[in-house]
Design a protein around this motif. Structure first.
Motif, PDB file in Angstrom:
ATOM      1  N   CYS A  58       2.624   5.793  -2.887  1.00  0.00           N
ATOM      2  CA  CYS A  58       3.778   6.684  -2.720  1.00  0.00           C
ATOM      3  C   CYS A  58       3.851   7.282  -1.316  1.00  0.00           C
ATOM      4  O   CYS A  58       4.409   8.363  -1.120  1.00  0.00           O
ATOM      5  CB  CYS A  58       3.788   7.788  -3.763  1.00  0.00           C
ATOM      6  N   CYS A  59       3.278   6.620  -0.327  1.00  0.00           N
ATOM      7  CA  CYS A  59       3.353   7.098   1.053  1.00  0.00           C
ATOM      8  C   CYS A  59       4.737   6.877   1.653  1.00  0.00           C
ATOM      9  O   CYS A  59       5.078   7.509   2.653  1.00  0.00           O
ATOM     10  CB  CYS A  59       2.335   6.376   1.928  1.00  0.00           C
ATOM     11  N   ALA A  60       5.520   6.013   1.052  1.00  0.00           N
ATOM     12  CA  ALA A  60       6.839   5.702   1.597  1.00  0.00           C
ATOM     13  C   ALA A  60       7.767   6.908   1.541  1.00  0.00           C
ATOM     14  O   ALA A  60       8.715   7.002   2.319  1.00  0.00           O
ATOM     15  CB  ALA A  60       7.462   4.526   0.853  1.00  0.00           C
ATOM     16  N   VAL A  61       7.518   7.848   0.622  1.00  0.00           N
ATOM     17  CA  VAL A  61       8.395   9.011   0.478  1.00  0.00           C
ATOM     18  C   VAL A  61       7.899  10.212   1.276  1.00  0.00           C
ATOM     19  O   VAL A  61       8.550  11.253   1.273  1.00  0.00           O
ATOM     20  CB  VAL A  61       8.549   9.403  -1.016  1.00  0.00           C
ATOM     21  N   TYR A 120       0.835  -1.202   0.000  1.00  0.00           N
ATOM     22  CA  TYR A 120       0.000   0.000   0.000  1.00  0.00           C
ATOM     23  C   TYR A 120       0.870   1.252   0.000  1.00  0.00           C
ATOM     24  O   TYR A 120       0.596   2.209  -0.736  1.00  0.00           O
ATOM     25  CB  TYR A 120      -0.938  -0.014   1.207  1.00  0.00           C
ATOM     26  N   GLN A 121       1.917   1.269   0.807  1.00  0.00           N
ATOM     27  CA  GLN A 121       2.792   2.429   0.863  1.00  0.00           C
ATOM     28  C   GLN A 121       3.520   2.651  -0.452  1.00  0.00           C
ATOM     29  O   GLN A 121       3.665   3.790  -0.898  1.00  0.00           O
ATOM     30  CB  GLN A 121       3.815   2.273   1.986  1.00  0.00           C
ATOM     31  N   ILE A 122       3.955   1.581  -1.080  1.00  0.00           N
ATOM     32  CA  ILE A 122       4.668   1.716  -2.347  1.00  0.00           C
ATOM     33  C   ILE A 122       3.722   2.186  -3.450  1.00  0.00           C
ATOM     34  O   ILE A 122       4.043   3.085  -4.229  1.00  0.00           O
ATOM     35  CB  ILE A 122       5.327   0.376  -2.736  1.00  0.00           C
ATOM     36  N   ILE A 123       2.539   1.594  -3.530  1.00  0.00           N
ATOM     37  CA  ILE A 123       1.598   1.946  -4.590  1.00  0.00           C
ATOM     38  C   ILE A 123       1.102   3.379  -4.440  1.00  0.00           C
ATOM     39  O   ILE A 123       0.969   4.114  -5.419  1.00  0.00           O
ATOM     40  CB  ILE A 123       0.422   0.956  -4.612  1.00  0.00           C
TER      41      ILE A 123
END
Length: 76
Positions: free
Chosen positions: A22-25, A17-20
């Protein structure tokens, strides 16, 4: 099922979910704001579907039952 495997699976899903999305950045406060807004929108969609879909199904049933000549015994 092993608790550790379930926990790893949910961790993997959250990572996806974070990768899709873009929450990881994002910074932590930005991530919490994004998740809050997304959760609010999701809750509003679920609530709206819960309230209005049964009404539309009932109205469609009444419409098509009148066309087909079926008289319902359901009282309003």
């Amino acid at each position: 099922m092993d608790f550790r495997r379930v926990k790893d699976y949910f961790s993997w899903l959250y990572y996806q979910y974070q990768i899709i999305s873009c929450c990881a950045v994002l910074e932590p406060w930005e991530r919490s704001m994004f998740n809050t807004i997304l959760l609010t929108i999701f809750a509003m969609v679920v609530y709206t579907a819960y309230v209005f879909i049964p009404i539309h199904i009932r109205l469609a049933w009444e419409f098509f039952s009148k066309i087909c000549g079926y008289h319902s015994t359901i009282s309003n």
